[in-house]
Design a protein around this motif. Structure first.
Motif, PDB file in Angstrom:
ATOM      1  N   LEU A 107       0.804  -1.220   0.000  1.00  0.00           N
ATOM      2  CA  LEU A 107       0.000   0.000   0.000  1.00  0.00           C
ATOM      3  C   LEU A 107       0.841   1.276   0.000  1.00  0.00           C
ATOM      4  CD1 LEU A 107      -2.747  -0.999   2.617  1.00  0.00           C
ATOM      5  CD2 LEU A 107      -2.960  -0.965   0.131  1.00  0.00           C
ATOM      6  N   LEU A 108       2.180   1.132  -0.110  1.00  0.00           N
ATOM      7  CA  LEU A 108       3.038   2.311  -0.048  1.00  0.00           C
ATOM      8  C   LEU A 108       2.717   3.366  -1.118  1.00  0.00           C
ATOM      9  CD1 LEU A 108       6.600   1.048   0.963  1.00  0.00           C
ATOM     10  CD2 LEU A 108       5.053   2.557   2.223  1.00  0.00           C
ATOM     11  N   PRO A 109       2.358   2.992  -2.352  1.00  0.00           N
ATOM     12  CA  PRO A 109       1.983   4.046  -3.316  1.00  0.00           C
ATOM     13  C   PRO A 109       0.811   4.910  -2.859  1.00  0.00           C
ATOM     14  CG  PRO A 109       2.412   1.994  -4.471  1.00  0.00           C
ATOM     15  CD  PRO A 109       2.432   1.672  -3.005  1.00  0.00           C
ATOM     16  N   LEU A 110       0.015   4.403  -1.895  1.00  0.00           N
ATOM     17  CA  LEU A 110      -1.112   5.154  -1.339  1.00  0.00           C
ATOM     18  C   LEU A 110      -0.711   6.067  -0.178  1.00  0.00           C
ATOM     19  CD1 LEU A 110      -4.104   2.636  -1.222  1.00  0.00           C
ATOM     20  CD2 LEU A 110      -4.240   4.973  -2.043  1.00  0.00           C
ATOM     21  N   PHE A 146      -6.210   1.634  -8.270  1.00  0.00           N
ATOM     22  CA  PHE A 146      -5.431   2.827  -7.963  1.00  0.00           C
ATOM     23  C   PHE A 146      -4.089   2.723  -8.665  1.00  0.00           C
ATOM     24  CE2 PHE A 146      -2.422   5.319  -5.554  1.00  0.00           C
ATOM     25  CZ  PHE A 146      -3.115   6.463  -5.190  1.00  0.00           C
ATOM     26  N   VAL A 147      -3.778   3.730  -9.470  1.00  0.00           N
ATOM     27  CA  VAL A 147      -2.544   3.733 -10.256  1.00  0.00           C
ATOM     28  C   VAL A 147      -1.761   4.995  -9.935  1.00  0.00           C
ATOM     29  CG1 VAL A 147      -1.533   3.712 -12.570  1.00  0.00           C
ATOM     30  CG2 VAL A 147      -3.676   2.486 -12.122  1.00  0.00           C
ATOM     31  N   ARG A 148      -0.541   4.816  -9.478  1.00  0.00           N
ATOM     32  CA  ARG A 148       0.345   5.969  -9.249  1.00  0.00           C
ATOM     33  C   ARG A 148       1.462   5.939 -10.285  1.00  0.00           C
ATOM     34  NH1 ARG A 148       3.650   7.675  -3.706  1.00  0.00           N
ATOM     35  NH2 ARG A 148       4.595   9.572  -4.594  1.00  0.00           N
ATOM     36  N   ASP A 149       1.453   6.930 -11.170  1.00  0.00           N
ATOM     37  CA  ASP A 149       2.453   7.018 -12.227  1.00  0.00           C
ATOM     38  C   ASP A 149       2.974   8.444 -12.312  1.00  0.00           C
ATOM     39  OD1 ASP A 149       0.254   8.282 -13.271  1.00  0.00           O
ATOM     40  OD2 ASP A 149      -0.187   6.749 -14.769  1.00  0.00           O
ATOM     41  N   ASN A 150       3.776   8.723 -13.342  1.00  0.00           N
ATOM     42  CA  ASN A 150       4.368  10.056 -13.474  1.00  0.00           C
ATOM     43  C   ASN A 150       3.298  11.144 -13.602  1.00  0.00           C
ATOM     44  OD1 ASN A 150       7.015   9.138 -13.341  1.00  0.00           O
ATOM     45  ND2 ASN A 150       7.177   8.831 -15.545  1.00  0.00           N
ATOM     46  N   MET A 151       2.272  10.885 -14.413  1.00  0.00           N
ATOM     47  CA  MET A 151       1.215  11.869 -14.599  1.00  0.00           C
ATOM     48  C   MET A 151       0.523  12.171 -13.275  1.00  0.00           C
ATOM     49  SD  MET A 151      -2.301  11.743 -16.826  1.00  0.00           S
ATOM     50  CE  MET A 151      -3.220  10.940 -15.503  1.00  0.00           C
ATOM     51  N   ALA A 152       0.246  11.131 -12.499  1.00  0.00           N
ATOM     52  CA  ALA A 152      -0.424  11.316 -11.215  1.00  0.00           C
ATOM     53  C   ALA A 152       0.419  12.165 -10.274  1.00  0.00           C
ATOM     54  CB  ALA A 152      -0.732   9.958 -10.582  1.00  0.00           C
ATOM     55  N   LEU A 165      -8.419  15.092  -1.325  1.00  0.00           N
ATOM     56  CA  LEU A 165      -8.326  13.634  -1.319  1.00  0.00           C
ATOM     57  C   LEU A 165      -9.130  13.047  -2.487  1.00  0.00           C
ATOM     58  CD1 LEU A 165      -7.423  11.002   0.035  1.00  0.00           C
ATOM     59  CD2 LEU A 165      -9.431  11.164   1.524  1.00  0.00           C
ATOM     60  N   GLY A 166     -10.336  13.565  -2.708  1.00  0.00           N
ATOM     61  CA  GLY A 166     -11.126  13.102  -3.842  1.00  0.00           C
ATOM     62  C   GLY A 166     -10.426  13.349  -5.168  1.00  0.00           C
ATOM     63  N   MET A 167      -9.801  14.523  -5.301  1.00  0.00           N
ATOM     64  CA  MET A 167      -9.065  14.823  -6.529  1.00  0.00           C
ATOM     65  C   MET A 167      -7.890  13.873  -6.720  1.00  0.00           C
ATOM     66  SD  MET A 167      -9.014  18.974  -6.923  1.00  0.00           S
ATOM     67  CE  MET A 167      -9.108  19.554  -5.230  1.00  0.00           C
ATOM     68  N   MET A 168      -7.188  13.560  -5.642  1.00  0.00           N
ATOM     69  CA  MET A 168      -6.033  12.668  -5.747  1.00  0.00           C
ATOM     70  C   MET A 168      -6.460  11.254  -6.138  1.00  0.00           C
ATOM     71  SD  MET A 168      -3.763  14.056  -2.516  1.00  0.00           S
ATOM     72  CE  MET A 168      -2.348  13.009  -2.821  1.00  0.00           C
ATOM     73  N   LEU A 169      -7.597  10.783  -5.602  1.00  0.00           N
ATOM     74  CA  LEU A 169      -8.112   9.479  -6.002  1.00  0.00           C
ATOM     75  C   LEU A 169      -8.540   9.496  -7.467  1.00  0.00           C
ATOM     76  CD1 LEU A 169     -10.281   8.524  -2.868  1.00  0.00           C
ATOM     77  CD2 LEU A 169      -8.005   7.671  -3.480  1.00  0.00           C
ATOM     78  N   LEU A 170      -9.137  10.603  -7.904  1.00  0.00           N
ATOM     79  CA  LEU A 170      -9.563  10.724  -9.295  1.00  0.00           C
ATOM     80  C   LEU A 170      -8.360  10.712 -10.237  1.00  0.00           C
ATOM     81  CD1 LEU A 170     -11.834  11.218 -11.330  1.00  0.00           C
ATOM     82  CD2 LEU A 170     -11.735  13.643 -10.769  1.00  0.00           C
ATOM     83  N   VAL A 171      -7.298  11.389  -9.839  1.00  0.00           N
ATOM     84  CA  VAL A 171      -6.092  11.438 -10.668  1.00  0.00           C
ATOM     85  C   VAL A 171      -5.482  10.050 -10.837  1.00  0.00           C
ATOM     86  CG1 VAL A 171      -3.702  12.260 -10.670  1.00  0.00           C
ATOM     87  CG2 VAL A 171      -5.558  13.845 -10.181  1.00  0.00           C
ATOM     88  N   SER A 172      -5.562   9.212  -9.804  1.00  0.00           N
ATOM     89  CA  SER A 172      -4.945   7.882  -9.835  1.00  0.00           C
ATOM     90  C   SER A 172      -5.934   6.763 -10.154  1.00  0.00           C
ATOM     91  CB  SER A 172      -4.268   7.583  -8.486  1.00  0.00           C
ATOM     92  OG  SER A 172      -3.086   8.332  -8.340  1.00  0.00           O
ATOM     93  N   ALA A 173      -7.099   7.100 -10.674  1.00  0.00           N
ATOM     94  CA  ALA A 173      -8.127   6.080 -10.923  1.00  0.00           C
ATOM     95  C   ALA A 173      -7.675   5.094 -11.989  1.00  0.00           C
ATOM     96  CB  ALA A 173      -9.430   6.756 -11.351  1.00  0.00           C
ATOM     97  N   GLY A 174      -7.831   3.821 -11.677  1.00  0.00           N
ATOM     98  CA  GLY A 174      -7.552   2.768 -12.646  1.00  0.00           C
ATOM     99  C   GLY A 174      -8.795   2.028 -13.063  1.00  0.00           C
ATOM    100  N   LEU A 179     -15.834   7.453  -7.477  1.00  0.00           N
ATOM    101  CA  LEU A 179     -15.610   7.704  -6.045  1.00  0.00           C
ATOM    102  C   LEU A 179     -14.889   9.038  -5.838  1.00  0.00           C
ATOM    103  CD1 LEU A 179     -15.608   6.722  -3.067  1.00  0.00           C
ATOM    104  CD2 LEU A 179     -13.429   5.602  -3.552  1.00  0.00           C
ATOM    105  N   GLY A 180     -13.797   9.233  -6.564  1.00  0.00           N
ATOM    106  CA  GLY A 180     -13.046  10.478  -6.425  1.00  0.00           C
ATOM    107  C   GLY A 180     -13.851  11.686  -6.862  1.00  0.00           C
ATOM    108  N   LEU A 181     -14.594  11.529  -7.955  1.00  0.00           N
ATOM    109  CA  LEU A 181     -15.381  12.648  -8.482  1.00  0.00           C
ATOM    110  C   LEU A 181     -16.468  13.079  -7.500  1.00  0.00           C
ATOM    111  CD1 LEU A 181     -15.961  14.475 -10.937  1.00  0.00           C
ATOM    112  CD2 LEU A 181     -17.495  12.701 -11.768  1.00  0.00           C
ATOM    113  N   GLU A 182     -17.167  12.122  -6.928  1.00  0.00           N
ATOM    114  CA  GLU A 182     -18.253  12.470  -6.005  1.00  0.00           C
ATOM    115  C   GLU A 182     -17.734  13.020  -4.676  1.00  0.00           C
ATOM    116  OE1 GLU A 182     -21.648  12.554  -6.793  1.00  0.00           O
ATOM    117  OE2 GLU A 182     -20.507  12.452  -8.646  1.00  0.00           O
ATOM    118  N   MET A 183     -16.590  12.534  -4.219  1.00  0.00           N
ATOM    119  CA  MET A 183     -16.003  13.101  -3.002  1.00  0.00           C
ATOM    120  C   MET A 183     -15.649  14.566  -3.235  1.00  0.00           C
ATOM    121  SD  MET A 183     -12.691  11.809  -0.796  1.00  0.00           S
ATOM    122  CE  MET A 183     -13.456  10.237  -0.404  1.00  0.00           C
TER     123      MET A 183
END
Length: 480
Positions: A11-14, A72-78, A119-128, A135-139
């Motif tokens: 869970l470290l990328p989170l 959940f995807v953490r990459d360069n864009m995120a 937090l919602g924006m960060m989840l939206l950015v990393s959505a896979g 979830l991210g959008l509604e938060m």
């Protein structure tokens, strides 16, 4: 096969999201034990937390990777977008403290709502997957509705929040309906799997209809024409620091949503959805700039100018490819900084009983405060795309991407309306330097922290305009 529970290392990328969520809940509890005079502690801790999370993301703490079964995807864009979101949101809170406090609007929930929105924006950015996107959008959306309505005694704010809520619910329904059609056609909610199945589905019409509904939902969240009807009323009705927040950071999250849904999920269908984005870009450029010409309220003018800036951003998305997406990301980051500075100018010049949100309120500002007038000049020149400010290079990047993608007609439309758009920004500059003061004199607030932040924000547009290459290279690496 038996599925093992994820370990802490998995869970470290989170890590940045976990730190932000834990801090938001802690501040929510802490606020219960603070009175109004002690509430500055909540504010300072919220700004420090957002800055810390931004540093964690920018320095790569936790590493990149995919967790939660690909959701959940953490990459360069995120990482690039999350860094921008955290820093712009922290700046919005700094602007907001004196403005909201002197009007009796600063409650502990303001900081907490901003943190949960981030937090919602960060989840939206990393959505896979489609589930994580929603979830991210509604938060983000639910926190934004509450922030707009934070001034419960203002009929204008209540009306703006109600319009935002109703139209936002309609847009969310369209997006959800589009997602359900995509799921029905491909049999998956995973974006990578949707892309793999896109060209072999049994019902391509269902898939294309779903993608069209998703494009409409994305356009609403950006505020692109003809889905822009909520922008002017919400921007004008909300307290200015809240307008600053919802007009800057969420644009970065909306850009990420567009990339995840359209490029990652529906990439093989690019020949079908790119013309839709090109049409939305042309319409946004025309409606946004022409409507802004006749506005006398600065916040409404900036709202319609947002529509036109979204049109420029869509140039890069419609162009596609590494250069197009990098140019669009560069534009999104540039616009977030410029938007924060534009609304920051209103915050700096306003005080209790005087909102400084009409263009005529800026008349004669240079005679009273040449330094502040010069900073506002930097902001308006950058928004207009005057070289060497940051706004010029961001416009040039998306225009170049559009020409390279063979969309010369769209680039010509953008250039024509960029010239039209320069007029209403120059009108603010004319009011400051050439008009005689009228009505109540405008004097900047005495709060030194806000004035310093505004100075850095405005001069940063010139500094980044002179040194734009590293920021552009950062965006290009995100899509390498």
């Amino acid at each position: 096969m038996t599925q093992t529970m994820p370990t802490l290392a998995d869970l470290l990328p989170l890590l940045p999201e976990l730190v932000l969520a834990g801090a938001a809940f802690a501040l929510l509890l802490l606020d219960l034990f603070l009175n109004d005079r002690q509430r500055v502690l909540t504010h300072v801790l919220a700004v420090a937390t957002l800055a810390l999370v931004g540093v964690l993301v920018a320095t790569g703490w936790g590493g990149q990777g995919t967790v939660l079964s690909g959701m959940f995807v953490r990459d360069n864009m995120a990482d690039v977008l999350k860094t921008g979101i955290c820093l712009v949101s922290a700046v919005a809170l700094v602007y907001g403290w004196p403005f909201l406090r002197e009007r009796g609007l600063y409650k502990g929930e303001v900081s907490v709502l901003v943190m949960f929105a981030v937090l919602g924006m960060m989840l939206l950015v990393s959505a896979g997957s489609l589930v994580m996107v929603y979830l991210g959008l509604e938060m983000l959306a639910l926190c934004s509705y509450a922030l707009v309505a934070i001034d419960r005694d203002s009929p204008r704010a209540s009306e703006a929040a109600m319009k935002y809520f109703v139209l936002g619910a309609l847009a969310s329904g369209m997006l959800l309906y589009g997602m359900s059609l995509v799921y029905g056609a491909t049999g998956s909610i995973d974006l990578a799997t949707i892309a793999a199945n896109a060209t072999t589905v049994a019902q391509p019409a269902m898939l294309l209809t779903g993608v069209a509904f998703m494009v409409a939902g994305i356009a609403f969240k950006f505020g692109a024409a003809p889905f822009h009807m909520w922008l002017p009323d919400v921007y004008q009705g909300a307290p200015t620091p809240i307008t600053l927040f919802i007009g800057s950071a969420p644009k970065l999250a909306a850009f990420a949503m567009a990339i995840r849904l359209l490029e990652v999920g529906a990439g093989p269908l690019g020949d079908q959805w790119r013309p839709l984005l090109a049409g939305l870009a042309a319409l946004s450029l025309a409606i946004g700039n022409l409507a802004a010409l006749v506005q006398t309220n600065l916040k409404r003018m900036l709202a319609y100018s947002t529509v036109s800036h979204v049109g420029f951003l869509f140039l890069g998305l419609a162009a596609g490819g590494q250069s197009g997406y990098a140019a669009a990301m560069f534009y999104a980051l540039s616009y977030a900084i410029m938007s924060a500075a534009a609304f920051g100018a209103i915050v700096v010049l306003s005080r209790r009983g005087f909102e400084a949100e009409r263009i005529e309120d800026f008349k004669g500002l240079n005679a009273r405060d040449p330094w502040t007038a010069g900073l506002v000049l930097c902001v308006m020149a950058s928004l207009a795309g005057v070289p060497p400010f940051l706004g010029f290079w961001s416009k040039l990047a998306v225009l170049r991407a559009a020409v390279e993608a063979g969309q010369l007609w769209l680039a010509i439309v953008a250039i024509v309306f960029a010239v039209v758009g320069a007029f209403y920004y120059l009108r603010v500059i004319k009011a400051m330097y050439f008009d005689e003061p009228s009505g109540e004199p405008v004097t900047p607030r005495e709060d030194h922290v806000v004035r310093v932040v505004f100075g850095v924000n405005a001069l940063g547009l010139l500094a980044l305009g002179l040194l734009w290459s590293p920021l552009m290279a950062w965006c290009q690496r995100a899509f390498a």
